[in-house]
Design a protein around this motif. Sequence first.
Motif, PDB file in Angstrom:
ATOM      1  N   VAL A 228       7.322 -14.258   4.467  1.00  0.00           N
ATOM      2  CA  VAL A 228       8.638 -14.717   4.923  1.00  0.00           C
ATOM      3  C   VAL A 228       9.700 -14.035   4.076  1.00  0.00           C
ATOM      4  O   VAL A 228       9.688 -14.153   2.838  1.00  0.00           O
ATOM      5  CB  VAL A 228       8.784 -16.248   4.797  1.00  0.00           C
ATOM      6  N   LEU A 229      10.586 -13.282   4.740  1.00  0.00           N
ATOM      7  CA  LEU A 229      11.685 -12.615   4.051  1.00  0.00           C
ATOM      8  C   LEU A 229      12.941 -13.453   4.142  1.00  0.00           C
ATOM      9  O   LEU A 229      13.216 -14.082   5.172  1.00  0.00           O
ATOM     10  CB  LEU A 229      11.941 -11.224   4.653  1.00  0.00           C
ATOM     11  N   LEU A 230      13.728 -13.445   3.071  1.00  0.00           N
ATOM     12  CA  LEU A 230      14.970 -14.214   3.002  1.00  0.00           C
ATOM     13  C   LEU A 230      16.174 -13.305   3.197  1.00  0.00           C
ATOM     14  O   LEU A 230      16.349 -12.332   2.464  1.00  0.00           O
ATOM     15  CB  LEU A 230      15.071 -14.918   1.644  1.00  0.00           C
ATOM     16  N   TYR A 231      16.998 -13.632   4.187  1.00  0.00           N
ATOM     17  CA  TYR A 231      18.280 -12.964   4.413  1.00  0.00           C
ATOM     18  C   TYR A 231      19.365 -13.977   4.079  1.00  0.00           C
ATOM     19  O   TYR A 231      19.692 -14.850   4.891  1.00  0.00           O
ATOM     20  CB  TYR A 231      18.406 -12.480   5.857  1.00  0.00           C
ATOM     21  N   ARG A 232      19.900 -13.888   2.880  1.00  0.00           N
ATOM     22  CA  ARG A 232      20.875 -14.891   2.438  1.00  0.00           C
ATOM     23  C   ARG A 232      22.210 -14.702   3.141  1.00  0.00           C
ATOM     24  O   ARG A 232      22.717 -13.595   3.296  1.00  0.00           O
ATOM     25  CB  ARG A 232      21.072 -14.818   0.929  1.00  0.00           C
ATOM     26  N   GLY A 233      22.798 -15.819   3.561  1.00  0.00           N
ATOM     27  CA  GLY A 233      24.091 -15.795   4.215  1.00  0.00           C
ATOM     28  C   GLY A 233      25.207 -16.140   3.256  1.00  0.00           C
ATOM     29  O   GLY A 233      24.979 -16.700   2.177  1.00  0.00           O
ATOM     30  N   ALA A 234      26.429 -15.789   3.644  1.00  0.00           N
ATOM     31  CA  ALA A 234      27.609 -16.105   2.845  1.00  0.00           C
ATOM     32  C   ALA A 234      28.698 -16.706   3.721  1.00  0.00           C
ATOM     33  O   ALA A 234      29.873 -16.666   3.375  1.00  0.00           O
ATOM     34  CB  ALA A 234      28.133 -14.852   2.148  1.00  0.00           C
ATOM     35  N   GLY A 235      28.346 -17.243   4.872  1.00  0.00           N
ATOM     36  CA  GLY A 235      29.326 -17.861   5.758  1.00  0.00           C
ATOM     37  C   GLY A 235      30.041 -16.902   6.667  1.00  0.00           C
ATOM     38  O   GLY A 235      30.880 -17.301   7.460  1.00  0.00           O
ATOM     39  N   VAL A 236      29.742 -15.607   6.556  1.00  0.00           N
ATOM     40  CA  VAL A 236      30.363 -14.559   7.366  1.00  0.00           C
ATOM     41  C   VAL A 236      29.302 -13.986   8.308  1.00  0.00           C
ATOM     42  O   VAL A 236      28.128 -14.310   8.186  1.00  0.00           O
ATOM     43  CB  VAL A 236      30.960 -13.461   6.469  1.00  0.00           C
ATOM     44  N   PRO A 237      29.695 -13.121   9.268  1.00  0.00           N
ATOM     45  CA  PRO A 237      28.703 -12.659  10.245  1.00  0.00           C
ATOM     46  C   PRO A 237      27.463 -12.012   9.657  1.00  0.00           C
ATOM     47  O   PRO A 237      26.339 -12.349  10.034  1.00  0.00           O
ATOM     48  CB  PRO A 237      29.507 -11.676  11.103  1.00  0.00           C
ATOM     49  N   ALA A 238      27.620 -11.070   8.754  1.00  0.00           N
ATOM     50  CA  ALA A 238      26.462 -10.329   8.254  1.00  0.00           C
ATOM     51  C   ALA A 238      25.819 -11.021   7.052  1.00  0.00           C
ATOM     52  O   ALA A 238      26.515 -11.595   6.205  1.00  0.00           O
ATOM     53  CB  ALA A 238      26.877  -8.915   7.865  1.00  0.00           C
ATOM     54  N   PRO A 239      24.484 -10.973   6.945  1.00  0.00           N
ATOM     55  CA  PRO A 239      23.836 -11.464   5.727  1.00  0.00           C
ATOM     56  C   PRO A 239      24.263 -10.618   4.525  1.00  0.00           C
ATOM     57  O   PRO A 239      24.809  -9.527   4.669  1.00  0.00           O
ATOM     58  CB  PRO A 239      22.338 -11.267   6.028  1.00  0.00           C
ATOM     59  N   ARG A 240      24.018 -11.125   3.357  1.00  0.00           N
ATOM     60  CA  ARG A 240      24.383 -10.405   2.144  1.00  0.00           C
ATOM     61  C   ARG A 240      23.606  -9.097   2.043  1.00  0.00           C
ATOM     62  O   ARG A 240      22.445  -9.019   2.433  1.00  0.00           O
ATOM     63  CB  ARG A 240      24.119 -11.261   0.914  1.00  0.00           C
ATOM     64  N   SER A 241      24.259  -8.102   1.525  1.00  0.00           N
ATOM     65  CA  SER A 241      23.637  -6.801   1.354  1.00  0.00           C
ATOM     66  C   SER A 241      22.887  -6.797   0.031  1.00  0.00           C
ATOM     67  O   SER A 241      23.483  -6.651  -1.040  1.00  0.00           O
ATOM     68  CB  SER A 241      24.706  -5.694   1.377  1.00  0.00           C
TER      69      SER A 241
END
Length: 585
Positions: A506-519
């Motif tokens: 399972v890979l984690l794509y962390r969000g920051a409340g904006v459209p794109a996940p964190r880079s």
Amino acid sequence: MLKKFAVAALCALTLVSPAAVPMLSSAAPSSAASSPAAAPAARPAATEPAAPAAAPTASVAAPTAPAAPAREAPATGAQQALDAARQASPAVAPPATSAPGPAASPAGGVPAAANPAVGTGAPAAAAPAGPPETPLIPPLSATDADLRAAAGRVQAAPDVSAQALVQDSNASQVLAVFNAINAYRSSLGLAPVKYNTTVAGMSQEWSNNIATREVIEHRASFWTDPRALNPTNGAGEVIAVSWTRDAAQLVEWWKSSPAHDAILRDPRFNVIGIGITFTDGNWQTTPNRYAMWGVVNFFGYGLLPAGTTTSPGAGIGAPVPAPSVCDPAVRHMPPTRDLSAAAIKSGSDLLSVNDYGQLLNSPSLGGRSYGAPVVIGGGFASALQVFLTDWDRDGVYDVLAQWSDGRVTLHAGLAEGGFRPAVTLGQSGWAGMTAAVGQWCATNRLPQLMALDSAGNLWLYQNPGLGDLSQRTLVGSNIAATRLSMVDFDADGFQDLLALQANGDVLLYRGAGVPAPRSEARRVVASGWSDVTAVRSLRDVTGLNSTGLALRRGSDAVQYWDLSKGTLSSPSYLYGNWAGLRLAQ
């Protein structure tokens, strides 16, 4: 009820170191979708599909489940303070505590204003002579140990929609708050604080954010934001809302609260940033919306960061970000509804589909226990995925279904039981998409749909209400996943995306409340999940404000993995007969 001040709300929290119901007849669902605009080649086509052999109607008889739970209280970290505030008047509640470091749960928030009570037939009360009272919760601060633990960690801040913000200059209010804080410190023989526009940008952004969402809450671990400029000697945050634009009065209210006052007079702090946001609130005409929101961040530095000045500059306006798919089409203040007769009682209920295509609901009883499944609909045999959500944010839970013929339909729940006729949100092209539903955008109260196409492109779709799912934006590429799920995995207050790989990782794509996940590099947060057929995000299963995941395993078992501390705990099993059931996400 919370004890409240008469005009302004103070916000704070302290972090320290350490059965069954007969199915009604089904009918073909209606379609209320508009024709979508032309789209890129990779996007699902919007052509009229052939009618399915058995289109579902989700319906229900009046269930006999227990009454709906009370409104959710603020997060556990602030509970002690809130309990005190219910008894003491009018002093601000003392700070509560929570675990230190990256695993700390985010600060809890409270609604900015209560919803109007439903009429009871009693004589109408006299009109109030002044604005209603406002809620309060304690300030948020970080110890030196918290700052050391945050080294190298970066918390991105969300963009905000300018929806309903009044774009008047806030320069005089910012200066008034700055001067009032320094006048107070001077009276105590303390050195004045200085001002930094980079720090202020962070403060202003959060002020805009909570004002847009109309929720009074802190941003957890704000000191990890790159605009905090790596403080070395403490960090604090105070928040207040007001029915007027008298900004200096905010400082007076903070002074009257021991917890807030301790931050104002802390000798370690030498730099602050101030955010002031105006909205169209008026206590007489819009009693659920305030007129002014204020956030002040305090930091202590051994060496003053670049850009630090002796006072705020002129022209400090609320920034207006570029439009994005996260922007709300309309404002929503979700009501509190009596769901005792509704098909779905709470967001922590577990929905499933059996071999006969019946939609079942296992109501959450609390303490990781669930009631016997109840049939709430039928005709879902050809549904690829079923999602539980409050899509229209009317306070009643809905069902979103993704079909093998490529459609996406909405079955909006009714508080009195059952569902409205189905509405088609996506006409075709969805059969090959891997989807997840959740509140990805921090500044939009409506849930959003995120979908991964067969080419590995990740799309975020704007919630159109009952309209067509046509507005979307590309937020990722070269992604592979057999299942997606949205959950606040790291307990920072923003939804993250879990991508289940074919090999069970399972890979984690962390969000920051904006459209794109964190880079950032995608880390593996779990493995051995190759037999998992559904991943469902849950809240309040083990306790108030708890977060976790329900996994449907290939062994006809459903596991619960707690996430309340920002990391997966050891799994436990949710008892029940899950054989032959497909768990909704």
